[in-house]
Design an enzyme around this catalytic site. Sequence first.
Site: not given
Length: 277
Positions: A142, A155
């Site tokens: 990401s 995350y």
Amino acid sequence: MTDLRISNGVAVITGAASGIGSGLTRLAQGLGMALVLADQKERALEAFAASLDGDPLLVPCDVREPAALERLADATYARHDAVDLLFNNAGVMHAGHAWDMTPEIWRHSFAVNVDGVVNGIRAFAPRLIATKRAARIINTASIARMLPSGMIAAYTATKFAVVGLTECVAAELAMLESPVTMALLAPGPVVSSILDQPADAKAAPYRDRLQELQDKYGISADDLAARAFEGILRGDYWLIPQPETLFPGLEAREAALRTRATPPLPVGQPKEDYTSQ
């Protein structure tokens, strides 16, 4: 990457039933690839597969379990003689203050986002290497790895781990002079269900705000897949589908690093600075 077979090749995709995985699946099928689709949610996987053409191989799979990935690899090679693209894509996101996230949330985040990638590499890499033909392992990270922001600490930490892991494995494959290569898929905001996780009363407003930003500024999973495959076909290592989202913020971060200041971005930042997947 001219040696990589796409048309008539085989793509294995985890987290295939929704979000980025569904977009990658539709694009791979459109390019003529045979599909092996894995997802923890068996009914969702079957419902999604019903919308596809052909006869994809469906393997319900909890990527947290090493044995589940071994079963996925066994099923794949029982049907196909080789794999051309392996997408270690399954992922989860939780919102909230780092100190409020329970040990269970931290363990779940790392088990899916990191162990899931490790398990995929362990199950498939030896077989890919043994075939002595071109293949690519694509791990979903990401741009939160490059541009951390508040409220998604678990995350973001997992995506830091995925980037480091992928770079190390890429170096190891190069040491072997293997035709198997790695790639890092680093999306920005994508319209998906990744935020559909339970949140306590304190975290819910931040989770809802992240969902609002994702829905407003995110691209579709199909658009993301099209951009990602452009990089795959070029042979890119860094698959950056949304450079317009990453690079302005990355330049500012690099400047901040040189001055020893790296303030994180808050939840609710304006569009031009919004970076979390």
